[in-house]
Motif scaffolding. Sequence first.
Motif, short mmCIF file in Angstrom:
data_model
loop_
_atom_site.label_atom_id
_atom_site.label_comp_id
_atom_site.label_asym_id
_atom_site.label_seq_id
_atom_site.Cartn_x
_atom_site.Cartn_y
_atom_site.Cartn_z
N SER A 205 4.47 26.82 4.67
CA SER A 205 6.30 27.00 4.52
C SER A 205 7.03 28.71 5.18
CB SER A 205 6.83 27.01 2.72
OG SER A 205 6.48 26.26 1.98
N ALA A 206 5.93 29.82 5.59
CA ALA A 206 6.27 30.24 6.50
C ALA A 206 5.27 30.19 7.61
CB ALA A 206 6.88 31.96 5.96
N PRO A 207 5.14 29.83 8.73
CA PRO A 207 3.69 29.70 9.15
C PRO A 207 4.01 31.02 10.28
CG PRO A 207 4.56 27.81 10.02
CD PRO A 207 5.61 28.45 8.20
N ASP A 208 5.33 31.51 10.92
CA ASP A 208 5.50 31.91 11.70
C ASP A 208 5.46 33.68 10.60
OD1 ASP A 208 6.17 30.18 13.92
OD2 ASP A 208 8.21 30.34 13.84
N ALA A 209 5.81 33.48 9.72
CA ALA A 209 5.87 34.96 9.08
C ALA A 209 3.88 35.63 9.12
CB ALA A 209 6.02 34.67 7.89
N TRP A 210 2.90 34.35 9.61
CA TRP A 210 1.72 34.16 9.46
C TRP A 210 1.05 34.98 11.18
CZ3 TRP A 210 -1.81 30.08 11.30
CH2 TRP A 210 -2.77 30.32 10.96
N ALA A 211 1.54 33.63 11.70
CA ALA A 211 1.23 33.90 13.09
C ALA A 211 1.40 34.68 14.15
CB ALA A 211 1.22 32.36 13.91
N ILE A 212 2.90 34.91 14.12
CA ILE A 212 3.63 35.49 15.21
C ILE A 212 4.07 37.14 14.55
CG2 ILE A 212 3.13 33.74 16.78
CD1 ILE A 212 6.65 33.27 16.04
N ASP A 213 4.15 37.20 13.06
CA ASP A 213 5.12 38.02 12.38
C ASP A 213 6.29 38.25 12.92
OD1 ASP A 213 2.24 39.74 11.63
OD2 ASP A 213 2.35 40.73 14.24
N GLN A 214 6.41 36.56 12.55
CA GLN A 214 7.77 37.00 12.22
C GLN A 214 8.88 37.29 11.31
OE1 GLN A 214 10.49 35.16 14.65
NE2 GLN A 214 11.73 35.86 13.20
N LEU A 215 9.96 37.62 11.12
CA LEU A 215 10.60 38.23 9.77
C LEU A 215 11.50 37.14 9.73
CD1 LEU A 215 10.77 41.99 11.51
CD2 LEU A 215 9.36 41.65 9.57
N PHE A 216 11.64 36.98 7.77
CA PHE A 216 12.32 36.82 7.08
C PHE A 216 13.23 37.03 6.58
CE2 PHE A 216 9.46 33.14 9.08
CZ PHE A 216 10.43 32.73 9.59
N PRO A 217 14.62 37.56 5.54
CA PRO A 217 15.14 38.12 5.27
C PRO A 217 14.61 37.44 3.92
CG PRO A 217 16.87 37.20 6.62
CD PRO A 217 15.84 36.63 6.45
N ILE A 218 13.96 38.77 3.09
CA ILE A 218 13.21 37.78 1.49
C ILE A 218 13.80 38.91 0.62
CG2 ILE A 218 11.12 37.54 0.73
CD1 ILE A 218 9.93 37.44 2.90
N LEU A 219 14.50 38.23 -0.57
CA LEU A 219 15.30 39.03 -1.61
C LEU A 219 15.17 38.26 -3.01
CD1 LEU A 219 18.68 39.06 -1.49
CD2 LEU A 219 17.57 37.72 0.30
N PRO A 220 15.38 38.67 -4.30
CA PRO A 220 15.16 38.40 -4.86
C PRO A 220 16.57 37.40 -5.32
CG PRO A 220 14.69 40.49 -5.63
CD PRO A 220 15.58 39.94 -4.08
N ILE A 221 17.23 35.83 -5.82
CA ILE A 221 18.18 35.58 -5.82
C ILE A 221 18.90 35.98 -7.35
CG2 ILE A 221 17.45 33.60 -4.15
CD1 ILE A 221 17.39 32.00 -6.90
N HIS A 222 18.49 37.44 -8.11
CA HIS A 222 19.20 37.11 -9.02
C HIS A 222 18.59 39.21 -9.46
CE1 HIS A 222 15.75 35.78 -11.90
NE2 HIS A 222 15.67 35.88 -10.48
N ARG A 223 19.63 39.35 -10.48
CA ARG A 223 19.60 40.75 -11.14
C ARG A 223 19.62 41.59 -10.19
NH1 ARG A 223 13.16 41.19 -13.65
NH2 ARG A 223 13.53 43.13 -13.73
N LEU A 224 20.12 41.25 -9.20
CA LEU A 224 21.32 42.21 -7.74
C LEU A 224 21.99 43.49 -8.25
CD1 LEU A 224 21.43 39.91 -5.05
CD2 LEU A 224 19.20 40.93 -5.08
N ASN A 225 22.15 42.95 -9.59
CA ASN A 225 22.79 44.22 -10.39
C ASN A 225 22.33 45.21 -10.59
OD1 ASN A 225 22.48 42.63 -12.10
ND2 ASN A 225 24.64 42.58 -13.25
#
Length: 654
Positions: free
Chosen positions: A484-504
């Motif tokens: 699901s995120a081969p670029d993160a593994w293969a070429i160190d591509q960055l994607f925004p990752i964060l929780p989708i809840h509990r952000l308060n």
Amino acid sequence: MISKNKIVPPASLESPGLKKKWNIEDSENLYRIKGWGEPYFSINAAGNITVSPKGERGGSLDLWELVEALKQRNIGLPLLIRFSDILSDRIERLNAAFARAIARYNYPNVYRGVYPIKCNQHRHIVESLVKYGKPYQFGLEAGSKAELMIALAELEPNSSESLLICNGYKDLEYIRTALLARKLGHNTIIVIEQLEEVAMCIEISKDLEIKPVLGIRAKLCTKGMGRWGSSTGDRAKFGLTIPEILKATQQLSAAGLLDCLQLLHYHIGSQIAAINVIKDAIREASMIYVELANIGGNMQYLDVGGGLAVDYDGSKTNFYASKNYNMQNYANDIVAEIKESCEQAQIKAPILVSESGRAIGAHHSVLIFDVLNIGEVDTSLPDPASSEDHLIIRNLWETYENITVENYQEAYHDAMQFKEESISLFNFGYLGLAQRAKAERIYWACCGKILEIIRQQEYVPDDLEDLEKNMASIYYVNLSVFQSAPDAWAIDQLFPILPIHRLNQEPTNRGILADLTCDSDGKIEQFIDLRDVKSVLELHPLEQSGSLEKKNYYLGMFLVGAYQEIMGNLHNLFGDTNVVHIEIQPNGYQIQYLVRGDTVTEVLGYVQYKAEDLLEKIRQQTEKAMQQKNMSLKECQLLLNDYEKNLASYTYLA
């Protein structure tokens, strides 16, 4: 960029005596959601991510509530959610940017964008893009024979001025199909990538008595930047050098087909972060275009290729995961430069074409996955050292008790030395297992105490900058990075990752993500940050829902709509995830399509196993086990039932 060993503590840590309650603005700043997410993603008052697929012009959805509703429909995680309205909005914004630029500079021609199918070939996406692009005569770009088959079937012939740009390496069948498609009414343009293709185009056009519309892909001297910077220049994979371009025009002229040359194409790489690179490239390409027109080419189109970047980290800089310009800057510079070059040469300005696949597709897909468990470093203290403990343990305990802001750096090195000595003593038999365990527990308690001090400091000494990462928790997630995120593994591509809840709520943990695969590379330990790449992600501890169960904790990986799905692989036979297409409605949303993820049977088929054959082999083994009285009939049936159930199940964890 500021050095990565500068730490800016969260708001709650800035003034220990004046600690304020965490709020959603703190989460917005921490995860940089306004930088990369606007106008589509934000945080609501409940602390959940909201999605506004039509930007500021439409409604919004609570992403956590959406995931919960999908789970009630028996759609399990991990789950890829595609927001089709975002595709529509991206096409509209891109065309509007060029329309404004054309009006601003009084450009005497039009813009005709195309979507490069290679970015994401899935049927529902291509069909949506064709539908949403129809009012703008938006076309498709094919880079292979298979993609050409898709484009010919999905684009409506004779319905508009939509282009079908034919790129990539070509054989006779490819070129013949593209030429014959013109008889159907498709506006196919065959772009010459290699000199040998010129002769093939001449030969096939004579055999079929069909005049082609041809383009030439030029190898520019202007260098791209970042991961794809080498895709230009003399050593680029595709395109013709200037001497080869002249040779191609001579061959076309000798065959009486120079008037078929109508397009110049170039590509300086994907994700161009700096606007000056785009300016340099269009300046060089404009002059090549002018020269081709001057030597007799019937020039009509200039295709600037891809490269329009996505701001993955929200920093709005020329960092490789960002960009220092917006879509309007991009359109303005292209239009202004081409107009100036054509006016100076007194030739007709071309129809402008771009292949901005990443900028169109990235935002519309969000990958949602759950946390299964957490592996944490135990920093709790054992019983204090006593006179009966080995000297090395007493030294470690004394080090722990005396750690202060003034001596934490020295204390860290002392603790490391004592830990290493305890391991040596253990290896030579002078320290027992319980004593070694106590030494390690005190060591980690020292590290935990030092880390709390570090987080209050503006700068961290170089020798301590890895402590945060070494102390990070491991969040085990229901996901395959390779799928699901081969670029993160293969070429160190960055994607925004964060929780989708509990952000308060304040995320008090620091962690990395480990996926389900049995591979040491199956992890994510690089995350977006304003100043650089950070090695840990701020996350919440898991909450208990019962004595044994933990509450669901969902993370989202955003901006994954370009390339990731189609480039995924079957490491450990984790297959495609469940996919839903969501469309905004006046009273909420509608699931346009549900595409179930791969079952175990399906992924086994990819590697030439037949489920029925495997099941039969297991049945024969159970019969033999019963004959040898190693298993009861009940146990055999239980095994067979579970085996058959597993074959039909989702490849991920329930």
